[in-house]
Design a protein around this motif. Sequence first.
Motif, short mmCIF file in Angstrom:
data_model
loop_
_atom_site.label_atom_id
_atom_site.label_comp_id
_atom_site.label_asym_id
_atom_site.label_seq_id
_atom_site.Cartn_x
_atom_site.Cartn_y
_atom_site.Cartn_z
N SER A 94 -5.80 1.68 -2.11
CA SER A 94 -4.76 0.70 -1.77
C SER A 94 -5.24 -0.29 -0.72
CB SER A 94 -3.51 1.43 -1.26
OG SER A 94 -3.76 2.04 0.01
N ARG A 95 -6.30 0.04 0.01
CA ARG A 95 -6.83 -0.85 1.04
C ARG A 95 -7.81 -1.88 0.46
NH1 ARG A 95 -6.40 0.58 6.36
NH2 ARG A 95 -8.51 -0.17 6.81
N VAL B 279 1.52 10.15 -4.79
CA VAL B 279 2.07 11.38 -4.22
C VAL B 279 3.10 11.98 -5.16
CG1 VAL B 279 3.50 12.32 -2.35
CG2 VAL B 279 1.61 10.79 -1.81
N ALA C 274 -5.80 7.55 -2.93
CA ALA C 274 -4.86 6.46 -3.15
C ALA C 274 -4.85 5.52 -1.95
CB ALA C 274 -3.45 7.02 -3.38
N TRP C 275 -4.93 6.08 -0.76
CA TRP C 275 -4.98 5.26 0.46
C TRP C 275 -6.24 4.41 0.47
CZ3 TRP C 275 -8.42 5.73 4.72
CH2 TRP C 275 -8.09 4.92 5.83
N LYS C 276 -7.37 5.00 0.09
CA LYS C 276 -8.63 4.24 0.05
C LYS C 276 -8.53 3.09 -0.95
CE LYS C 276 -12.36 5.27 1.43
NZ LYS C 276 -13.17 4.77 2.56
N VAL D 97 -3.20 11.57 -1.86
CA VAL D 97 -2.96 10.61 -0.78
C VAL D 97 -4.25 9.93 -0.34
CG1 VAL D 97 -2.31 10.40 1.66
CG2 VAL D 97 -0.87 11.69 0.09
N TYR D 98 -5.30 10.71 -0.10
CA TYR D 98 -6.51 10.11 0.47
C TYR D 98 -7.16 9.09 -0.47
CZ TYR D 98 -11.12 9.56 2.51
OH TYR D 98 -12.26 9.03 3.04
N ILE E 171 0.67 4.39 -2.63
CA ILE E 171 0.45 5.77 -2.17
C ILE E 171 1.60 6.66 -2.60
CG2 ILE E 171 0.26 7.23 -0.12
CD1 ILE E 171 -1.17 4.89 1.26
N SER F 212 0.83 -1.22 0.00
CA SER F 212 0.00 0.00 0.00
C SER F 212 0.85 1.25 0.00
CB SER F 212 -0.92 -0.01 1.22
OG SER F 212 -1.84 -1.08 1.15
N THR F 213 1.96 1.24 0.76
CA THR F 213 2.83 2.43 0.81
C THR F 213 3.44 2.71 -0.55
OG1 THR F 213 4.63 0.98 1.56
CG2 THR F 213 3.38 2.17 3.26
#
Length: 421
Positions: free
Chosen positions: A409-410, A343, A405-407, A402-403, A339, A335-336
């Motif tokens: 990636s989960r 970014v 992409a974070w959603k 970020v937001y 993200i 996930s990192t």
Amino acid sequence: MLSSYLKIAFKVFLRRKIFTLISLFAVSATLVMLMVGVAIFDHIFGPSYPETRADRTLMVSMVKASHTDKNQNNTGPTSYGFLDRYVRTLQHVEKVAISTHSLMALIQPVISFHEGAQVKSHLKRTDSVFWEIIEAEFLEGQPYSSDDVDRGSFVAVINEATRHAFFGERSAMSQSIEVAGQRFQVVGVVANVPAFRLASFADIWVPVTTIADPKALSYTSITGGYEAMVLAKTAADIPRIKAEFEYVLTQVEFPDPERFNRVTGGADTFFESLSRLFFSDDLSESHPGRLMAIIVALVLLFMILPAISLININVSRIMERASEIGVRKSFGAASTTLIGQFVVENVLLTLVGGIIGFGLTEIVLYLLSSSYLIPYAEFHVNYRVFAYGLFLSMFFGVFAGVYPAWKMSRLHPVEALRRKV
């Protein structure tokens, strides 16, 4: 790792050209409009040629005369006699200059004729102290003296543009020009003063005592067509001068007390005088904080609306790449890593948009300076504000990446692959 991020980012930008162009436009257009607005604001309110002492200069330019028992009032520029009696005598000032009101020079140009050609000029009548407060660059000669003002000598200081209009490349010293039906001998030539420097702007400056009707200089009314420029010894003396002038207004002897027996106004910076006009019907108080709050709110609104559009674009761009995320996760991408990719893409987009915006800002300011829409104005980029604007754009750009992409990636790889593109 970073090099791979950059390679992927460039490929994504080229593959999705529409998203890329829209994002670049949102960043660059926002920065251009912000920087042009700041350049104009600095040109109006900041210390600039020839008003380099703006940090310790106050203006007395508008007052409101009224009657406590009658419904009658008069709001307008101050009279010469009022300024001479109640402003020139202030105790805590270094210098006081009196001149015709700024707006008169700006909106009421005078017509001259030279070799059959019509020459339109902006005329300002001043005392000799005027030249001691502003710091004009004299290209030829010198300012007229206090003796010239006392005698009402028909002498003039002209700007570089007026010299060129009347005399071409020749020297203007000891030459004469006819202005508003009067003939003046040129004693000095100064560099052009930008129109936004209202307190000092003109094409031609002549002694205030050359006015056609000398009675206009006597104290026969509160209002008239003049203003005073007040120079404090230090910026720390400004509050004391303001308080002293407020007290002086309570001690005014009115020429016609049956008509007016109360006067309100203030000794203000130009910004404060605008706030007094906007927010005080009787000119009794200035509200610079309120005016600044409105300006800041407009700037934030101006920055936030494009930022919201940029966030929506980025969310759509990331959602559109759901299948790509699913494939990369199925091959073990963390996930990192995902993200970090988004970014880098958003930071890179913001930086490129910032470079484009900087270049466009320089072009717009150059065209604005050379267009003569604002006489003699020369606008420049404020690099500090540009850095702040770029930082805000980058913040919103990173947040916008970020937001979502974070959603994404989960999501489980299978769920990501099932999403429609």
